[in-house]
Write a protein that holds these residues in place. Structure first.
Motif, PDB file in Angstrom:
ATOM      1  N   THR A 106       0.838  -1.200   0.000  1.00  0.00           N
ATOM      2  CA  THR A 106       0.000   0.000   0.000  1.00  0.00           C
ATOM      3  C   THR A 106       0.875   1.252   0.000  1.00  0.00           C
ATOM      4  OG1 THR A 106      -1.568  -1.255   1.315  1.00  0.00           O
ATOM      5  CG2 THR A 106      -1.961   1.104   1.130  1.00  0.00           C
ATOM      6  N   LEU A 107       1.969   1.182   0.742  1.00  0.00           N
ATOM      7  CA  LEU A 107       2.912   2.308   0.740  1.00  0.00           C
ATOM      8  C   LEU A 107       3.461   2.518  -0.667  1.00  0.00           C
ATOM      9  CD1 LEU A 107       4.684   4.416   2.228  1.00  0.00           C
ATOM     10  CD2 LEU A 107       6.375   2.598   2.561  1.00  0.00           C
ATOM     11  N   TYR A 108       3.809   1.411  -1.319  1.00  0.00           N
ATOM     12  CA  TYR A 108       4.330   1.499  -2.683  1.00  0.00           C
ATOM     13  C   TYR A 108       3.288   2.126  -3.615  1.00  0.00           C
ATOM     14  CZ  TYR A 108       5.980  -0.005  -7.294  1.00  0.00           C
ATOM     15  OH  TYR A 108       6.374  -0.041  -8.598  1.00  0.00           O
ATOM     16  N   GLY A 109       2.038   1.679  -3.487  1.00  0.00           N
ATOM     17  CA  GLY A 109       0.962   2.234  -4.317  1.00  0.00           C
ATOM     18  C   GLY A 109       0.818   3.728  -4.094  1.00  0.00           C
ATOM     19  N   LEU A 110       0.932   4.133  -2.851  1.00  0.00           N
ATOM     20  CA  LEU A 110       0.809   5.556  -2.524  1.00  0.00           C
ATOM     21  C   LEU A 110       1.945   6.366  -3.155  1.00  0.00           C
ATOM     22  CD1 LEU A 110      -0.716   7.700  -0.831  1.00  0.00           C
ATOM     23  CD2 LEU A 110       0.900   7.240   1.011  1.00  0.00           C
ATOM     24  N   LEU A 111       3.177   5.864  -2.967  1.00  0.00           N
ATOM     25  CA  LEU A 111       4.339   6.570  -3.537  1.00  0.00           C
ATOM     26  C   LEU A 111       4.235   6.641  -5.062  1.00  0.00           C
ATOM     27  CD1 LEU A 111       7.247   5.059  -1.391  1.00  0.00           C
ATOM     28  CD2 LEU A 111       6.334   7.395  -1.299  1.00  0.00           C
ATOM     29  N   TYR A 112       3.824   5.519  -5.646  1.00  0.00           N
ATOM     30  CA  TYR A 112       3.700   5.428  -7.100  1.00  0.00           C
ATOM     31  C   TYR A 112       2.683   6.461  -7.600  1.00  0.00           C
ATOM     32  CZ  TYR A 112       3.863   2.774 -11.531  1.00  0.00           C
ATOM     33  OH  TYR A 112       4.051   2.370 -12.831  1.00  0.00           O
ATOM     34  N   THR A 113       1.543   6.512  -6.913  1.00  0.00           N
ATOM     35  CA  THR A 113       0.492   7.442  -7.322  1.00  0.00           C
ATOM     36  C   THR A 113       0.957   8.888  -7.169  1.00  0.00           C
ATOM     37  OG1 THR A 113      -1.118   5.812  -6.615  1.00  0.00           O
ATOM     38  CG2 THR A 113      -1.936   8.044  -6.962  1.00  0.00           C
ATOM     39  N   LEU A 114       1.683   9.157  -6.093  1.00  0.00           N
ATOM     40  CA  LEU A 114       2.211  10.513  -5.887  1.00  0.00           C
ATOM     41  C   LEU A 114       3.187  10.886  -7.007  1.00  0.00           C
ATOM     42  CD1 LEU A 114       2.836  10.721  -2.037  1.00  0.00           C
ATOM     43  CD2 LEU A 114       1.290  12.132  -3.423  1.00  0.00           C
TER      44      LEU A 114
ATOM     45  N   ARG B 127      -4.410  13.417 -22.134  1.00  0.00           N
ATOM     46  CA  ARG B 127      -3.817  12.106 -21.895  1.00  0.00           C
ATOM     47  C   ARG B 127      -3.243  12.033 -20.481  1.00  0.00           C
ATOM     48  NH1 ARG B 127       1.013   9.547 -22.660  1.00  0.00           N
ATOM     49  NH2 ARG B 127       2.113  11.456 -23.161  1.00  0.00           N
ATOM     50  N   THR B 128      -2.548  13.090 -20.093  1.00  0.00           N
ATOM     51  CA  THR B 128      -1.936  13.107 -18.769  1.00  0.00           C
ATOM     52  C   THR B 128      -3.009  13.126 -17.679  1.00  0.00           C
ATOM     53  OG1 THR B 128      -0.105  14.326 -19.742  1.00  0.00           O
ATOM     54  CG2 THR B 128      -0.234  14.296 -17.351  1.00  0.00           C
ATOM     55  N   ALA B 129      -4.048  13.915 -17.896  1.00  0.00           N
ATOM     56  CA  ALA B 129      -5.127  13.978 -16.897  1.00  0.00           C
ATOM     57  C   ALA B 129      -5.762  12.602 -16.717  1.00  0.00           C
ATOM     58  CB  ALA B 129      -6.176  15.002 -17.338  1.00  0.00           C
ATOM     59  N   VAL B 130      -6.003  11.917 -17.827  1.00  0.00           N
ATOM     60  CA  VAL B 130      -6.632  10.597 -17.741  1.00  0.00           C
ATOM     61  C   VAL B 130      -5.717   9.610 -17.022  1.00  0.00           C
ATOM     62  CG1 VAL B 130      -7.392   8.625 -19.118  1.00  0.00           C
ATOM     63  CG2 VAL B 130      -8.114  10.928 -19.743  1.00  0.00           C
ATOM     64  N   VAL B 131      -4.445   9.646 -17.361  1.00  0.00           N
ATOM     65  CA  VAL B 131      -3.492   8.712 -16.753  1.00  0.00           C
ATOM     66  C   VAL B 131      -3.405   8.935 -15.238  1.00  0.00           C
ATOM     67  CG1 VAL B 131      -0.991   8.733 -16.475  1.00  0.00           C
ATOM     68  CG2 VAL B 131      -1.969   7.851 -18.566  1.00  0.00           C
ATOM     69  N   VAL B 132      -3.380  10.188 -14.830  1.00  0.00           N
ATOM     70  CA  VAL B 132      -3.302  10.490 -13.400  1.00  0.00           C
ATOM     71  C   VAL B 132      -4.599  10.056 -12.704  1.00  0.00           C
ATOM     72  CG1 VAL B 132      -3.136  12.343 -11.684  1.00  0.00           C
ATOM     73  CG2 VAL B 132      -1.664  12.390 -13.701  1.00  0.00           C
ATOM     74  N   PHE B 133      -5.723  10.309 -13.366  1.00  0.00           N
ATOM     75  CA  PHE B 133      -7.019   9.918 -12.797  1.00  0.00           C
ATOM     76  C   PHE B 133      -7.099   8.398 -12.617  1.00  0.00           C
ATOM     77  CE2 PHE B 133     -11.298   8.292 -13.693  1.00  0.00           C
ATOM     78  CZ  PHE B 133     -11.982   8.842 -12.613  1.00  0.00           C
ATOM     79  N   ILE B 134      -6.733   7.658 -13.663  1.00  0.00           N
ATOM     80  CA  ILE B 134      -6.813   6.192 -13.598  1.00  0.00           C
ATOM     81  C   ILE B 134      -5.900   5.658 -12.509  1.00  0.00           C
ATOM     82  CG2 ILE B 134      -6.389   4.055 -14.880  1.00  0.00           C
ATOM     83  CD1 ILE B 134      -8.313   5.163 -16.640  1.00  0.00           C
ATOM     84  N   GLN B 135      -4.692   6.227 -12.444  1.00  0.00           N
ATOM     85  CA  GLN B 135      -3.742   5.750 -11.442  1.00  0.00           C
ATOM     86  C   GLN B 135      -4.289   5.990 -10.034  1.00  0.00           C
ATOM     87  OE1 GLN B 135      -1.012   3.935 -11.449  1.00  0.00           O
ATOM     88  NE2 GLN B 135      -0.904   4.117  -9.212  1.00  0.00           N
TER      89      GLN B 135
END
Lengths: 431, 349
Positions: free
Chosen positions: B55-63, B85-93
């Motif tokens: 979960t920590l990894y997921g958080l760091l990755y998303t940040l 494209r960037t907005a969608v990628v950030v949203f999905i992540q």
């Protein structure tokens, strides 16, 4: 058969590749003085701005030449003896050729201004690798620079200098930027954009004198209108001329006008010697002359000169003019003749597109569209060319204009405003 | 030539395989080794109230994706394709690839990532795993992996997934932006790419088949079950951990951002083959290229775009993820991403 090509620029290399494509067994040698490998001269500015390395500027992998059995020789040609079919390099190396192509390109015009004799450092051009190295050497010790010459290369140099935080005064001799290609409105839009990038652009100013400091480094430039501009670098970008000086001193000089004189089939006055690219000047039977000095023409001429050398019956005719450029962030596409607006029977339509630094211009003469000047959005020039070839009326071009748009997805420029303006208030014919 | 100033020199160094780049690469690689093969990150994760290292990894990755995304959107603010494209990628992540799985976990549901499909996530068609989930997840997994993903790739190219949805691509195109130009453009790299990525795809297909066979007949054949389990473990170690994490991200500052996507990702391989048959292409304007090389340089997949541009040939390459940067950096507007390749091929112009 041994083909020797002097010059490894785009004309020379394109010729070499074309020769190889058609003749698998001939010996092909390309002589290059400036660099070991062909590089894209148009990319010089991107190397200066750290977006490309010198290696990135090479359009082909280095092994390509060996794979195609094209021998590359580094050196400057210094003598040509057409009677013995012999070419001599500065290194002393001698090459015997069966057919020779001169593709030596251009060199910058030298600045004619008084005071430059005393300047030993700080004066730069921007068309060769050597110039790039000199610019890069001087940039760290430069706070202010003056760039003289209101054309494309001048503006490229200005952009590079701004990128490195140098204050720039840009001198444009004419009353607006690049009047050879742009009308006053477009020139003004570019000037406004250039100013927004922190450049002081002075239209209607030209250098009258230069001063050097005690060490011989340029220290200031004075314009004819009395402006005194302190600087540590002076960029001289007032055009180029064919690089043919060396050919005047060889054993058998070819006929030279401004460039190496050639017929429509790229043949010079010497047997077995051809010329193509920036250095070639076509002399037509009617006495008219043609000197093309852009990337696209060099590539085209290289290809066709090779065909002529292979024995094809070539009669070179340049196609409808097209060109492209980029002024800082504003892309430019031009097709046909869109700058000569003062002739009889000309109708012109100019529209600044809303919400972006973009404009369109269409020019019609005697009821047929003759040219397009497009700034800030992307266009498929091949379709615009076709409309000019088909002599379409401007009304029709306006109606179909969207078909020629080449903007990226989601980024298409809106043309409805331009269309409304055009049809509500049709441009009038000049008499 | 590098800009003046120490900060600019360091920036140049870290973006161009300098000492700082090697250092950063070592840190990233070490991080992934620690993450995958030790439990050292569980303690700091719990210290900030998370349930474990993943979960920590997921958080760091998303940040990383979000911060990089803001930067990239600013950098390409004049280009709406890049912004969207960037907005969608950030949203999905931040939703499908992070918060929704966490919520599912919270509500005692399976931790399912709706933005991942087989064969990128091999579990999603691994019978012993997927058939243990409730029916909607099973359906989503089968329909998504076998129907939706290839079909969309046929219409839009693999970019719909690799550049708009996938987290690996998401990280590459945001956090990884400074290193996108480091991809190897040589013909030799292209040959290796074709060999490597299709090998991984072949292995992934073989493993999936074996897992199905073992699931069906493994009860009466313990040797088969053991072999399948060993194969699965080995694949997980080499492909999912070493290649996608340690190599894929650890080597960003040295080899560029899409090492995993280009050389090893079985999903990219599959969608790439579909892409070759589909409508996506990069259209090239004839005679307008000045061979400057910016397109090739900034292609994260190492495609020598300039070769096509200067020849005036529109093209579809299996590896192209449709990030659109070649068209963005082209100073002459020569390139355009299009979904009409097949139409053009049929009509012949």
């Amino acid at each position: 058969m041994h083909y020797v090509i002097v010059g490894n620029g785009v004309a020379g290399i394109t010729a070499a590749f074309t020769l190889r494509q058609r003749d698998r067994h001939a010996r092909i040698t390309v002589i290059g003085g400036e660099s070991d490998y062909f590089f894209s001269r148009t990319a010089l500015m991107y190397a200066y701005m750290d977006r490309l390395t010198l290696r990135d500027m090479e359009p082909f992998e280095r092994k390509t030449y060996a794979q195609r059995s094209i021998a590359l020789v580094r050196g400057w040609a210094v003598d040509l003896d057409a009677a013995r079919r012999l070419l001599r390099l500065a290194t002393g190396q001698e090459l015997l050729y069966d057919k020779l192509l001169l593709a030596t390109g251009s060199v910058p015009h030298r600045a004619p201004w008084p005071g430059l004799d005393a300047v030993r450092e700080g004066l730069v051009h921007f068309v060769s690798l050597e110039h790039l190295a000199e610019c890069e050497r001087l940039t760290p010790s430069t706070r202010q620079a003056v760039v003289a010459g209101g054309g494309l290369i001048g503006l490229e140099l200005v952009e590079c200098l701004r990128h490195h935080g140098v204050e720039v005064d840009f001198l444009v001799r004419e009353s607006w930027y690049w009047p050879v290609a742009l009308a006053a409105e477009e020139g003004a839009m570019i000037a406004e954009h250039v100013r927004a990038h922190g450049v002081r652009i002075h239209c209607g100013h030209q250098v009258s004198a230069a001063t050097a400091d005690q060490a011989g480094r340029i220290s200031a430039v004075t314009t004819a209108a009395g402006l005194r501009l302190p600087c540590q670098m002076l960029g001289v970008c007032i055009g180029v001329r064919p690089a043919v000086d060396w050919l005047r001193k060889v054993t058998t000089p070819p006929a030279i006008g401004r460039g190496v004189e050639t017929g429509d089939s790229f043949q010079t006055s010497l047997p077995g010697v051809y010329a193509a690219g920036d250095c070639a000047e076509f002399v037509r039977p009617d006495g008219s002359r043609l000197l093309e000095q852009i990337w696209y023409s060099a590539k085209r001429q290289g290809e066709q000169a090779a065909a002529a050398m292979l024995g094809d019956a070539v009669a070179y005719r340049p196609p409808l003019f097209f060109n492209s450029a980029k002024f800082f962030d504003i892309e430019y596409t031009t097709v046909g003749d869109a700058a000569m607006l003062s002739r009889d029977g000309v109708r012109t339509f100019y529209h600044r597109l809303p919400g972006r630094n973009a404009s369109i211009r269409m020019v019609e003469r005697h009821g047929a569209v003759t040219g397009f000047n497009m700034l800030g959005s992307r266009w498929d020039h091949t379709l615009l060319e076709r409309w000019i070839d088909e002599r379409k009326p401007m009304d029709e071009a306006m109606r179909h204009l969207h078909l020629a748009q080449f903007d990226g997805e989601f980024g298409r420029a809106r043309l409805d405003g331009a269309r409304a303006a055009y049809f509500q208030n049709p441009p009038e014919c000049r008499r | 030539m590098t800009k003046r100033g120490t900060a600019q020199r360091i920036l140049h160094d870290v973006k161009n395989r300098g000492l700082t780049a090697w250092l950063l690469s070592a840190i990233l690689t070490a991080f992934y080794l620690v993450l995958y093969f030790t439990g050292l990150l569980d303690a700091p994760a719990r210290a900030i109230g998370l349930d474990g290292k993943w979960t920590l990894y997921g958080l760091l990755y998303t940040l990383a994706v979000a911060c990089g995304g803001v930067w990239v959107s600013f950098k390409y603010r004049h280009n709406r394709y890049q912004i969207l494209r960037t907005a969608v990628v950030v949203f999905i992540q931040s939703t499908f690839a992070f918060s929704i799985p966490q919520l599912l976990k919270f509500f005692q549901q399976p931790e399912y990532y709706f933005s991942y499909f087989w064969p990128l996530k091999l579990e999603y068609l691994t019978p012993s795993y997927i058939f243990a989930l409730p029916l909607p997840y099973v359906l989503y997994s089968f329909v998504g992996s076998l129907l939706l993903a290839p079909l969309l790739a046929l219409v839009f190219g693999k970019r719909w997934y690799c550049s708009w949805v996938c987290g690996c691509g998401g990280l590459a195109n945001t956090f990884g932006e400074p290193w996108r130009h480091l991809s190897n453009k040589s013909g030799a790299a292209w040959k290796f790419e074709q060999l490597a990525i299709h090998t991984v795809l072949g292995v992934a297909l073989a493993l999936t088949a074996l897992l199905f066979v073992s699931w069906g007949f493994g009860n009466g054949n313990p040797q088969l079950a053991r072999a399948a389990a060993q194969f699965q473990f080995f694949y997980g170690l080499v492909v999912a951990s070493l290649l996608s994490g340690v190599v894929g991200v650890g080597l960003y500052p040295l080899g560029g951002t899409r090492l995993w996507c280009r050389f090893f990702c079985p999903m990219a391989a599959m969608l790439g083959l579909v892409q070759k048959l589909g409508r996506f292409r990069i259209a090239v304007k004839k005679n307008m290229c000045i061979s400057c090389g910016l397109c090739s340089k900034y292609c994260e997949m190492g495609i020598d775009v300039r070769a096509y541009a200067q020849a005036g040939t529109s093209f579809t390459r299996a590896s192209c993820v449709g990030c659109g940067l070649c068209a963005e950096v082209c100073p002459r507007g020569v390139l355009r991403l299009e979904n009409r390749g097949a139409l053009v091929r049929i009509q012949g112009h």
